[in-house]
Write an enzyme that holds these catalytic residues in place. Structure first.
Site, PDB file in Angstrom:
ATOM      1  N   LYS A 128       0.842  -1.199   0.000  1.00 16.94           N
ATOM      2  CA  LYS A 128       0.000   0.000   0.000  1.00 16.94           C
ATOM      3  C   LYS A 128       0.879   1.253   0.000  1.00 16.94           C
ATOM      4  CE  LYS A 128      -3.207  -0.172   3.036  1.00 16.94           C
ATOM      5  NZ  LYS A 128      -4.131  -0.046   4.177  1.00 16.94           N
ATOM      6  N   LYS A 134       3.090  -2.131  11.427  1.00 17.02           N
ATOM      7  CA  LYS A 134       1.769  -2.078  12.077  1.00 17.02           C
ATOM      8  C   LYS A 134       1.979  -2.476  13.533  1.00 17.02           C
ATOM      9  CE  LYS A 134      -2.624  -1.411  10.998  1.00 17.02           C
ATOM     10  NZ  LYS A 134      -3.211  -0.529   9.980  1.00 17.02           N
ATOM     11  N   ASP A 152      -5.662   3.339  13.867  1.00 17.01           N
ATOM     12  CA  ASP A 152      -6.369   2.270  13.146  1.00 17.01           C
ATOM     13  C   ASP A 152      -7.601   1.995  14.008  1.00 17.01           C
ATOM     14  OD1 ASP A 152      -6.065   0.208  10.815  1.00 17.01           O
ATOM     15  OD2 ASP A 152      -6.573  -1.058  12.505  1.00 17.01           O
ATOM     16  N   SER A 211      -1.031  10.729   5.746  1.00 14.51           N
ATOM     17  CA  SER A 211      -0.057  10.614   6.842  1.00 14.51           C
ATOM     18  C   SER A 211       1.332  10.975   6.326  1.00 14.51           C
ATOM     19  CB  SER A 211      -0.032   9.188   7.401  1.00 14.51           C
ATOM     20  OG  SER A 211      -1.041   9.016   8.359  1.00 14.51           O
TER      21      SER A 211
HETATM   22  P1  NDP Z   1     -12.762   2.589  13.800  1.00 16.91           P
HETATM   23  O1  NDP Z   1     -12.358   1.994  15.088  1.00 16.91           O
HETATM   24  O2  NDP Z   1     -12.929   4.061  13.707  1.00 16.91           O
HETATM   25  O3  NDP Z   1     -14.134   1.917  13.305  1.00 16.91           O
HETATM   26  C1  NDP Z   1     -14.236   0.539  13.105  1.00 16.91           C
HETATM   27  C2  NDP Z   1     -15.659   0.214  12.735  1.00 16.91           C
HETATM   28  O4  NDP Z   1     -15.722  -1.157  12.337  1.00 16.91           O
HETATM   29  C3  NDP Z   1     -16.635   0.373  13.893  1.00 16.91           C
HETATM   30  O5  NDP Z   1     -17.900   0.711  13.414  1.00 16.91           O
HETATM   31  C4  NDP Z   1     -16.623  -1.034  14.497  1.00 16.91           C
HETATM   32  O6  NDP Z   1     -17.809  -1.337  15.210  1.00 16.91           O
HETATM   33  C5  NDP Z   1     -16.530  -1.895  13.269  1.00 16.91           C
HETATM   34  N1  NDP Z   1     -15.839  -3.149  13.602  1.00 16.91           N
HETATM   35  C6  NDP Z   1     -14.604  -3.302  14.163  1.00 16.91           C
HETATM   36  N2  NDP Z   1     -14.339  -4.602  14.358  1.00 16.91           N
HETATM   37  C7  NDP Z   1     -15.419  -5.269  13.907  1.00 16.91           C
HETATM   38  C8  NDP Z   1     -15.748  -6.644  13.818  1.00 16.91           C
HETATM   39  N3  NDP Z   1     -14.890  -7.586  14.250  1.00 16.91           N
HETATM   40  N4  NDP Z   1     -16.951  -6.995  13.269  1.00 16.91           N
HETATM   41  C9  NDP Z   1     -17.803  -6.041  12.829  1.00 16.91           C
HETATM   42  N5  NDP Z   1     -17.546  -4.723  12.900  1.00 16.91           N
HETATM   43  C10 NDP Z   1     -16.364  -4.347  13.416  1.00 16.91           C
HETATM   44  O7  NDP Z   1     -11.688   2.053  12.726  1.00 16.91           O
HETATM   45  P2  NDP Z   1     -11.339   2.643  11.296  1.00 16.91           P
HETATM   46  O8  NDP Z   1     -12.545   3.195  10.651  1.00 16.91           O
HETATM   47  O9  NDP Z   1     -10.139   3.492  11.445  1.00 16.91           O
HETATM   48  O10 NDP Z   1     -10.846   1.323  10.519  1.00 16.91           O
HETATM   49  C11 NDP Z   1     -11.760   0.484   9.811  1.00 16.91           C
HETATM   50  C12 NDP Z   1     -10.988  -0.380   8.834  1.00 16.91           C
HETATM   51  O11 NDP Z   1     -10.257   0.451   7.922  1.00 16.91           O
HETATM   52  C13 NDP Z   1      -9.946  -1.313   9.438  1.00 16.91           C
HETATM   53  O12 NDP Z   1      -9.849  -2.481   8.649  1.00 16.91           O
HETATM   54  C14 NDP Z   1      -8.662  -0.521   9.287  1.00 16.91           C
HETATM   55  O13 NDP Z   1      -7.508  -1.358   9.294  1.00 16.91           O
HETATM   56  C15 NDP Z   1      -8.889   0.096   7.921  1.00 16.91           C
HETATM   57  N6  NDP Z   1      -8.089   1.272   7.635  1.00 16.91           N
HETATM   58  C16 NDP Z   1      -8.147   2.376   8.433  1.00 16.91           C
HETATM   59  C17 NDP Z   1      -7.411   3.497   8.112  1.00 16.91           C
HETATM   60  C18 NDP Z   1      -7.543   4.772   8.876  1.00 16.91           C
HETATM   61  O14 NDP Z   1      -7.015   5.785   8.412  1.00 16.91           O
HETATM   62  N7  NDP Z   1      -8.216   4.797  10.011  1.00 16.91           N
HETATM   63  C19 NDP Z   1      -6.472   3.491   6.973  1.00 16.91           C
HETATM   64  C20 NDP Z   1      -6.575   2.319   6.134  1.00 16.91           C
HETATM   65  C21 NDP Z   1      -7.325   1.248   6.491  1.00 16.91           C
HETATM   66  P3  NDP Z   1     -17.799  -1.339  16.825  1.00 16.91           P
HETATM   67  O15 NDP Z   1     -17.800   0.090  17.204  1.00 16.91           O
HETATM   68  O16 NDP Z   1     -19.031  -2.068  17.182  1.00 16.91           O
HETATM   69  O17 NDP Z   1     -16.545  -2.065  17.228  1.00 16.91           O
END
Ligand code: NDP
Length: 448
Positions: free
Chosen positions: A115, A127, A167, A380
């Site tokens: 990436k 990570k 993350d 970033s």
């Molecule tokens: P957040 O913690 O802000 O949000 C995560 C969301 O996904 C929440 O709604 C959470 O629900 C849900 N979730 C987490 N684990 C599970 C699970 N096991 N089953 C179902 N729902 C789940 O994280 P981000 O938005 O930052 O990250 C989301 C994804 O994006 C991840 O895969 C991360 O690696 C990827 N990502 C993030 C980046 C970033 O800049 N933040 C960059 C690139 C990729 P609940 O609140 O109920 O846990």
């Protein structure tokens, strides 16, 4: 010949890293897609690049002891996987979630290598995180945990060596506590962490970058078919950082966002989530730290589906933006059957290998996470550049750069796929393009 090489490497990886299933899955997907590049360029096998690339340069594991509000001592485990620094300092987020283990972090760090290479910026792959669960903890508990976590991590990171970010479970609040402790321990105010607050070194548009970037990437995919987002029905999983800013950008581009979710269930709003409703959700999630179910209680016509993901709701575009392996073969079949023809991954590896096979067979537009969600780490990278010069750029300037970078990542993946005889397959394109950049750097740097 190349197939044998790939199979042999895969076998060693499975033996040497037992029970790290997500890591095996991520490596297998990448290695298999590299076949055309390995066949065309024998130097990668001659220099044993696959064996070297799949072994992390360094893994740090440590005890994190902290005290909860009842004065109980709690022990969690902290990690940092410094996977590859061939093209720059290790860069990648920290995840705080009870499911975190070494296999998951190795998969995420491995994906991050390619990436980051695709962004065209100088960033290696890393990570980290912990099995600590910030959900239901008080601010003071989160702060004490972050301070204890950083008390070990600080000695392994720095602006020119390893630059962590957020993350799952690590947002602006956690980055603040982590940075505060880093500064106390080192006396350095530098660009070691990204995702910082705007007041003290953060970049404009960093919170929005992954979601916005994912939509820009999807826009590029639609453009190859002469289409745009106007009037398209979209479903999004998750309601965290990535999901909500994906929704915001889609709404701005004229799409109708009809579903969001969290780990408990999905809300379906057939009328569409507009700007006002979205800002209510942002407040619910970021300030009140509530659950998505509350959206259905607040707005008429919205239904809540306990324990369900959004994939059964008919849509044209789907944005998996929660977590890994959240979209399986059956979900993929349902999406395609209901008319979905674009999937862009905001999350990392959200579709299982069988789901990806369904998308490919159906010939839909499928943007894998390592290309589609690269906007977060790209901004970033821009935050690091601003910190190094003690300057900050305007929102418009960062957004223009983000759009250019996402278009470049799209075009690079698209053109590379075509060049290697897999036209239209963004998985092959992204993996080959990212791989060659890193592999060539490793060859040039000798026995690394
Ligand atoms: P957040 O913690 O802000 O949000 C995560 C969301 O996904 C929440 O709604 C959470 O629900 C849900 N979730 C987490 N684990 C599970 C699970 N096991 N089953 C179902 N729902 C789940 O994280 P981000 O938005 O930052 O990250 C989301 C994804 O994006 C991840 O895969 C991360 O690696 C990827 N990502 C993030 C980046 C970033 O800049 N933040 C960059 C690139 C990729 P609940 O609140 O109920 O846990």
């Amino acid at each position: 010949m190349c197939k044998d090489y790939i199979n042999n490497v895969m076998q060693v990886i499975e033996q040497r890293n037992p029970r790290e299933y997500e890591f095996h899955q991520a490596v297998k997907e990448v290695l298999e897609s590299l076949e055309p590049a390995l066949a065309r360029h024998p130097r990668y096998q001659n220099f044993q690049i696959l064996e070297r690339l799949t072994e992390p340069e360094r893994v740090i594991m440590f005890r994190v002891v902290w005290m909860d509000d009842k004065n109980h001592r709690i022990v969690n485990r902290g990690y940092r996987v410094q996977f590859n620094s061939a093209i720059g300092p290790y860069k990648g987020g920290l995840r705080f979630h009870p499911s975190v283990n070494l296999g998951i972090l190795k998969f995420l760090a491995f994906e991050q290598i390619f990436k980051n290479a695709l962004t065209t910026l100088y960033m290696g792959g890393g990570k980290g995180g912990s099995d600590f669960d910030p959900k239901g903890k008080s601010d003071f508990e989160v702060m004490r945990f972050c301070q204890s976590f950083m008390t070990e991590l600080y000695r392994h990171i720095g602006p020119a060596s390893d630059v962590p970010a957020g993350d799952i479970g690590v947002g602006r609040r956690e980055i603040g506590y982590l940075f505060g402790q880093y500064k106390r321990l080192t006396s350095d105010f530098d660009g070691t962490l990204t995702g910082k607050s705007l007041n003290w070194g953060g970049s404009r548009l960093r919170p929005e970058a992954t979601g916005y970037g994912c939509v820009y990437f999807a826009k590029g995919m639609l453009k190859t078919r002469g289409e745009d987002f106007e009037g398209k029905k979209c479903v999004i999983s998750g309601s965290g950082n990535v999901a909500l800013f994906t929704a915001e950008k889609l709404i701005e581009l004229g799409a109708t966002v009809i579903a969001l979710s969290d780990s408990n269930g999905t809300v379906h709003d057939p009328a569409g989530i507009d700007r006002e409703k979205l800002s209510w959700i942002m407040d619910l999630k970021n300030v009140r730290r509530g659950r998505i179910r509350e959206y259905a209680d607040k707005f008429p016509g919205v239904t809540y589906h306990e324990g369900k993901r959004p994939w059964a709701i008919p849509s044209q575009c789907a944005f998996p933006s929660a977590t890994e392996n959240e979209l399986d073969e059956e979900d993929a079949r349902t999406l395609v059957k209901n008319g979905c023809y674009l999937v862009a991954e905001g999350a990392n590896m959200p579709s299982t290998p069988d789901a990806v096979t369904i998308f490919r067979k159906a010939g839909i537009l499928y943007g894998p996470g390592k290309a589609a969600n690269a906007g977060g780490v790209a901004v970033s990278g821009l935050e690091m550049a601003q910190n190094a010069q003690f300057i900050h750029w305007s929102r418009e300037y960062v957004d223009a750069k983000l759009q250019d970078l996402m278009q470049e990542i799209h075009d690079n993946s698209y053109n590379t796929a075509k060049e290697y005889g897999c036209g239209g397959d963004y998985v092959h394109g992204a993996n080959i393009a990212g791989f060659m950049k890193v592999a060539d750097a490793m060859i040039e740097q000798g026995l690394v």
